[in-house]
Motif scaffolding. Sequence first.
Motif, mmCIF file in Angstrom:
data_model
loop_
_atom_site.group_PDB
_atom_site.id
_atom_site.type_symbol
_atom_site.label_atom_id
_atom_site.label_comp_id
_atom_site.label_asym_id
_atom_site.label_seq_id
_atom_site.Cartn_x
_atom_site.Cartn_y
_atom_site.Cartn_z
ATOM 1 N N PHE A 7 41.401 -24.735 -7.133
ATOM 2 C CA PHE A 7 42.196 -24.997 -5.941
ATOM 3 C C PHE A 7 42.221 -26.497 -5.657
ATOM 4 O O PHE A 7 41.187 -27.152 -5.609
ATOM 5 C CB PHE A 7 41.604 -24.232 -4.751
ATOM 6 N N ARG A 8 43.420 -27.048 -5.483
ATOM 7 C CA ARG A 8 43.616 -28.490 -5.262
ATOM 8 C C ARG A 8 42.832 -29.291 -6.305
ATOM 9 O O ARG A 8 41.841 -29.973 -5.994
ATOM 10 C CB ARG A 8 43.217 -28.878 -3.842
ATOM 11 N N PRO A 9 43.243 -29.226 -7.581
ATOM 12 C CA PRO A 9 42.441 -29.792 -8.678
ATOM 13 C C PRO A 9 42.173 -31.283 -8.548
ATOM 14 O O PRO A 9 41.095 -31.740 -8.941
ATOM 15 C CB PRO A 9 43.286 -29.484 -9.927
ATOM 16 N N TRP A 10 43.121 -32.064 -8.010
ATOM 17 C CA TRP A 10 42.890 -33.509 -7.922
ATOM 18 C C TRP A 10 41.771 -33.818 -6.941
ATOM 19 O O TRP A 10 40.974 -34.745 -7.151
ATOM 20 C CB TRP A 10 44.174 -34.228 -7.511
ATOM 21 N N LEU A 11 41.707 -33.040 -5.857
ATOM 22 C CA LEU A 11 40.602 -33.219 -4.920
ATOM 23 C C LEU A 11 39.293 -32.804 -5.579
ATOM 24 O O LEU A 11 38.261 -33.455 -5.407
ATOM 25 C CB LEU A 11 40.854 -32.387 -3.656
ATOM 26 N N GLY A 12 39.342 -31.733 -6.364
ATOM 27 C CA GLY A 12 38.156 -31.309 -7.106
ATOM 28 C C GLY A 12 37.695 -32.361 -8.088
ATOM 29 O O GLY A 12 36.489 -32.627 -8.221
ATOM 30 N N ILE A 13 38.656 -32.969 -8.792
ATOM 31 C CA ILE A 13 38.306 -34.047 -9.730
ATOM 32 C C ILE A 13 37.687 -35.219 -8.982
ATOM 33 O O ILE A 13 36.716 -35.845 -9.438
ATOM 34 C CB ILE A 13 39.556 -34.491 -10.518
ATOM 35 N N GLY A 14 38.238 -35.533 -7.791
ATOM 36 C CA GLY A 14 37.680 -36.607 -6.978
ATOM 37 C C GLY A 14 36.238 -36.328 -6.589
ATOM 38 O O GLY A 14 35.384 -37.222 -6.614
ATOM 39 N N VAL A 88 30.478 -39.402 1.000
ATOM 40 C CA VAL A 88 31.897 -39.177 0.672
ATOM 41 C C VAL A 88 32.069 -37.862 -0.085
ATOM 42 O O VAL A 88 32.991 -37.087 0.177
ATOM 43 C CB VAL A 88 32.452 -40.359 -0.155
ATOM 44 N N GLY A 89 31.151 -37.596 -1.040
ATOM 45 C CA GLY A 89 31.230 -36.349 -1.790
ATOM 46 C C GLY A 89 31.080 -35.128 -0.892
ATOM 47 O O GLY A 89 31.809 -34.142 -1.039
ATOM 48 N N GLY A 90 30.122 -35.185 0.055
ATOM 49 C CA GLY A 90 29.956 -34.067 0.991
ATOM 50 C C GLY A 90 31.180 -33.875 1.860
ATOM 51 O O GLY A 90 31.587 -32.745 2.144
ATOM 52 N N TRP A 91 31.783 -34.993 2.277
ATOM 53 C CA TRP A 91 33.007 -34.941 3.089
ATOM 54 C C TRP A 91 34.138 -34.284 2.285
ATOM 55 O O TRP A 91 34.840 -33.395 2.787
ATOM 56 C CB TRP A 91 33.362 -36.354 3.501
ATOM 57 N N LEU A 92 34.308 -34.714 1.058
ATOM 58 C CA LEU A 92 35.367 -34.147 0.215
ATOM 59 C C LEU A 92 35.122 -32.662 -0.064
ATOM 60 O O LEU A 92 36.064 -31.858 -0.084
ATOM 61 C CB LEU A 92 35.460 -34.921 -1.105
#
Length: 581
Positions: A7-14, A88-92
């Motif tokens: 789900f939302r792969p670009w956000l997952g990659i981020g 940032v990772g926890g926020w994402l």
Amino acid sequence: MYEAAQFRPWLGIGVVVVSFAAAFLEGVGLGLLLPIIEITQSSSPTDADGLLGLFVRFYERFGIPFTLEYLIVSLGAVMFLRFALSFVGGWLRAILGVSYQRELRERLFDSLMYGPVDYIDEVGSDDLLNSFITETNRAAGIVMATFNITEIVLRGGVYLILATLLSPVLTAVAVVSLTVSTLLVRYVLEPAYAVGDEVANVNDELQTVSQASLQGARDVRLFNMREEFVDRMHESLDRYVTSNVRLRRNQAALQNLNQFANVIVVFGLVYAGFRMTSLSIARLGVFLFAIFRLSPVVNQINNRLYTLDGQLPHLVRVRDRLESLAERDAPATGGDQSIRTVRRVDFDDVSFSYDSGERVLDDVSFSVERGETVALVGPSGAGKSTVIALLGRLQAPDAGEIRADGTPIGDLDVREWRERLAVVRQDPFLFDGTLRENVSVGNRNASDRAVERACETAQVTEFLPELPDGYGTELGEDGVRLSGGQKQRVAIARALLKDADVLVLDEATSELDSNIEQTVYEGIRSLESEYATVSIAHRLSTVDDADRIYTLVDGSVTEVGTHDQLLASDGTYAELYATQS
């Protein structure tokens, strides 16, 4: 889980990139302990090799003094960046998890709104509400858990690389030992999926009991069912406590057994490091610190996987629900032909059966034009209300055709077709809003005067003085502040306010007393020229002036005629009329 993680792969990659950067900086920070310890021991690291040599050459390349002060400042800067990236990772991950929850709820709600209404009847609103609220919430946690595990794995990989650079042999021993101890602990415990499935079942039961007891609060009291519902709720709560405690007990056991096993492994490595290797104190210290940081990572991964396994049944159930809805044929779909007005509706040899195979309608034919009123009468279970469901495209006929001005209604845009249709059900649903909001559901732009005229015709104005705020009175959930007859009058008013061509009355005045009922029908008859009216009646006196009366028996039309003609024929209609008289 794989599909959820996409789900939302670009956000997952981020999330993965940020997690990797944080893990890398964690390793750099841990590695900086080595030159700091070496310098405090008054060693000269300028000709060092291995991991220490990497740091020496890095500082030389950028012209940074290789002193204790600069190393400590570097360590502080690296740790600041590491924890900033973790934030940032926890926020994402939070954005990803909550967005996935929204996606599941949106898909489920849209599927229910645009899917077949019989699915809602079949499954039940309590189970569907549990799926929409509870199961989607827990299912969304799987996405966050998946990427959380990814971050932990990356961090563990950095510790593993660092330990390997310092002592490959001891690292291999540590990996084997941690793997064996973790697997032993993991598979001793009860599978989390089984416990999680039981938790999901209990949540269903809690939703069912609570919703039934609240929505049916009056009947529960009138039929002395309070003890029965209290007992059911207590039993469900007991099962809820038992299953959730089991799940959390297993998680606590997993965590503590893992920690104990990891401590034993670390102590063994301390002994082996001192007795069986020639590592310097600095290298051995950093190595043991890396292993000490690695062992909780293994523990965290094991715990997260166990927790995720317990949440998985909720995601499975939501996805099963969505797949079941996707497999169902929705009669509301299809059709793109526009329609602005309707003058005639025809049922032509229409037959219909439910999934059970039981024939409900068999070759039913009738027609109605604007300015006419036709009535459908007959004993209970004859199929009268099914005609309304087919007319509203809540169901699709198995055979035959329903046409509006010669066009099959299945070819029409469903939204535009329903705009031409005004239906008053025997047990109408009123929304949790004001009287005006409920009357105007089919015509939000109606003027106050138009609302008042519809309410006058439907005799809503007869009880309006009883409402504390008039048209602004909040009616409560399903019009709880109104009687059954008052609710029916509100439903008639909103049908009359709607700019429709076909008026359908499904035993619309069954809760009214005879005087009010007669007044309401007189008002409807005064508007007869505006509608093609289909009236389903149990009380035959309300349709004795219909242009045509169709008698349905066991899903088939057995008689057609006016009131006088059917009485003279001495058939089913005459028998029903005599019984009511």
